[in-house]
Motif scaffolding. Sequence first.
Motif, mmCIF file in Angstrom:
data_model
loop_
_atom_site.group_PDB
_atom_site.id
_atom_site.type_symbol
_atom_site.label_atom_id
_atom_site.label_comp_id
_atom_site.label_asym_id
_atom_site.label_seq_id
_atom_site.Cartn_x
_atom_site.Cartn_y
_atom_site.Cartn_z
ATOM 1 N N ILE A 1 0.867 -1.176 0.000
ATOM 2 C CA ILE A 1 0.000 0.000 0.000
ATOM 3 C C ILE A 1 0.905 1.227 0.000
ATOM 4 N N VAL A 2 0.927 1.928 -1.115
ATOM 5 C CA VAL A 2 1.634 3.199 -1.217
ATOM 6 C C VAL A 2 0.557 4.241 -1.470
ATOM 7 N N ILE A 3 0.406 5.176 -0.549
ATOM 8 C CA ILE A 3 -0.663 6.161 -0.673
ATOM 9 C C ILE A 3 -0.085 7.508 -1.056
ATOM 10 N N PHE A 4 -0.586 8.035 -2.160
ATOM 11 C CA PHE A 4 -0.162 9.329 -2.664
ATOM 12 C C PHE A 4 -0.968 10.394 -1.945
ATOM 13 N N LEU A 5 -0.288 11.201 -1.144
ATOM 14 C CA LEU A 5 -0.967 12.206 -0.327
ATOM 15 C C LEU A 5 -1.224 13.466 -1.158
ATOM 16 N N ASP A 6 -2.442 13.581 -1.636
ATOM 17 C CA ASP A 6 -2.777 14.752 -2.437
ATOM 18 C C ASP A 6 -4.115 15.343 -2.041
ATOM 19 N N GLY A 7 -4.740 14.804 -1.041
ATOM 20 C CA GLY A 7 -6.018 15.368 -0.625
ATOM 21 C C GLY A 7 -6.946 14.310 -0.086
ATOM 22 N N ASN A 8 -8.219 14.549 -0.266
ATOM 23 C CA ASN A 8 -9.230 13.673 0.288
ATOM 24 C C ASN A 8 -10.266 13.367 -0.778
ATOM 25 N N SER A 9 -9.788 12.863 -1.893
ATOM 26 C CA SER A 9 -10.732 12.516 -2.940
ATOM 27 C C SER A 9 -11.262 11.120 -2.665
ATOM 28 N N GLY A 10 -11.775 10.518 -3.655
ATOM 29 C CA GLY A 10 -12.296 9.174 -3.471
ATOM 30 C C GLY A 10 -13.798 9.184 -3.425
ATOM 31 N N ASN A 11 -14.340 8.063 -3.146
ATOM 32 C CA ASN A 11 -15.784 7.889 -3.153
ATOM 33 C C ASN A 11 -16.442 8.758 -2.084
ATOM 34 N N GLY A 12 -16.945 9.899 -2.478
ATOM 35 C CA GLY A 12 -17.575 10.825 -1.547
ATOM 36 C C GLY A 12 -16.687 11.986 -1.166
ATOM 37 N N GLY A 13 -15.394 11.774 -1.157
ATOM 38 C CA GLY A 13 -14.424 12.840 -0.900
ATOM 39 C C GLY A 13 -14.665 13.598 0.384
ATOM 40 N N VAL A 14 -14.341 14.874 0.372
ATOM 41 C CA VAL A 14 -14.378 15.698 1.577
ATOM 42 C C VAL A 14 -15.784 15.956 2.096
ATOM 43 N N TYR A 15 -16.786 15.746 1.264
ATOM 44 C CA TYR A 15 -18.153 16.030 1.682
ATOM 45 C C TYR A 15 -18.839 14.833 2.329
ATOM 46 N N LYS A 16 -18.232 13.676 2.253
ATOM 47 C CA LYS A 16 -18.838 12.461 2.800
ATOM 48 C C LYS A 16 -18.578 12.392 4.300
ATOM 49 N N ARG A 17 -19.661 12.261 5.045
ATOM 50 C CA ARG A 17 -19.564 12.117 6.493
ATOM 51 C C ARG A 17 -20.474 10.962 6.893
ATOM 52 N N ASP A 18 -19.867 9.878 7.329
ATOM 53 C CA ASP A 18 -20.628 8.730 7.784
ATOM 54 C C ASP A 18 -19.835 8.012 8.866
ATOM 55 N N THR A 19 -20.270 6.839 9.243
ATOM 56 C CA THR A 19 -19.603 6.114 10.327
ATOM 57 C C THR A 19 -18.194 5.683 9.964
ATOM 58 N N LYS A 20 -17.863 5.701 8.674
ATOM 59 C CA LYS A 20 -16.517 5.332 8.235
ATOM 60 C C LYS A 20 -15.597 6.540 8.114
ATOM 61 N N SER A 21 -16.118 7.728 8.402
ATOM 62 C CA SER A 21 -15.329 8.953 8.298
ATOM 63 C C SER A 21 -14.742 9.315 9.655
ATOM 64 N N LEU A 22 -13.631 9.996 9.617
ATOM 65 C CA LEU A 22 -12.939 10.417 10.835
ATOM 66 C C LEU A 22 -12.679 11.913 10.767
ATOM 67 N N LYS A 23 -12.993 12.620 11.834
ATOM 68 C CA LYS A 23 -12.721 14.053 11.922
ATOM 69 C C LYS A 23 -11.247 14.222 12.271
ATOM 70 N N VAL A 24 -10.510 14.924 11.400
ATOM 71 C CA VAL A 24 -9.066 15.054 11.537
ATOM 72 C C VAL A 24 -8.687 16.528 11.580
ATOM 73 N N LYS A 25 -7.830 16.887 12.536
ATOM 74 C CA LYS A 25 -7.317 18.261 12.600
ATOM 75 C C LYS A 25 -6.416 18.495 11.393
ATOM 76 N N PHE A 26 -6.661 19.606 10.695
ATOM 77 C CA PHE A 26 -5.899 19.897 9.486
ATOM 78 C C PHE A 26 -5.905 21.396 9.241
ATOM 79 N N LEU A 27 -4.720 22.002 9.177
ATOM 80 C CA LEU A 27 -4.570 23.433 8.904
ATOM 81 C C LEU A 27 -5.410 24.301 9.841
ATOM 82 N N ASN A 28 -5.259 24.100 11.125
ATOM 83 C CA ASN A 28 -5.966 24.867 12.149
ATOM 84 C C ASN A 28 -7.476 24.764 12.042
ATOM 85 N N SER A 29 -7.961 23.703 11.482
ATOM 86 C CA SER A 29 -9.388 23.447 11.379
ATOM 87 C C SER A 29 -9.564 21.931 11.415
ATOM 88 N N TYR A 30 -10.685 21.464 10.937
ATOM 89 C CA TYR A 30 -10.947 20.032 10.885
ATOM 90 C C TYR A 30 -11.544 19.671 9.529
#
Length: 165
Positions: free
Chosen positions: A29-58
């Motif tokens: 598993i080599v993960i290219f760190l370029d953001g939070n794309s993928g199925n649902g991306g940054v707008y997806k919030r469900d039980t599989k999502s995790l709130k992460v501190k990022f750039l003085n926000s979440y």
Amino acid sequence: MNTQARVLDAEALDIGVQLTKAIQEKYSIVIFLDGNSGNGGVYKRDTKSLKVKFLNSYIWSRTGVALISYATKTPVIPVISFYEAQEGKTLPKSTFRFFDPIVPDWGKVRMQEYVHNTTRQLYGVLETYLKKYVDQWESLSIFINSLTLSQFRLRISQSLLSLNR
């Protein structure tokens, strides 16, 4: 060990199945760190999502890579790309930086703790390089747009308060 590389599409609906199958075929598993794309991306919030501190926000992040890493006992190898100026040249040098693998420790860490720690660690690496090379990251606007409405209201209120002082 498989010496070939396969690129998987984070937007694919069956990305978890694809990743698990690739691991069974001895891929890493080599993960290219370029953001939070993928199925649902940054707008997806469900039980599989995790709130992460990022750039003085979440932000809300998917956790599938870390979960699959733990379940299959497969390390996650973070990689990031950026451009560096080259002395005497007009075009910068494209650089890929591979980081030490994040290894699941089944004997000491529970799955949920590993998933949380790994996801936060991955975004910590991205945040460090984003701060250093902010002009190179095209996905920044997506993250800014993903702030929750309450965070946006709070920031507006703080800005207005500072203007009134």
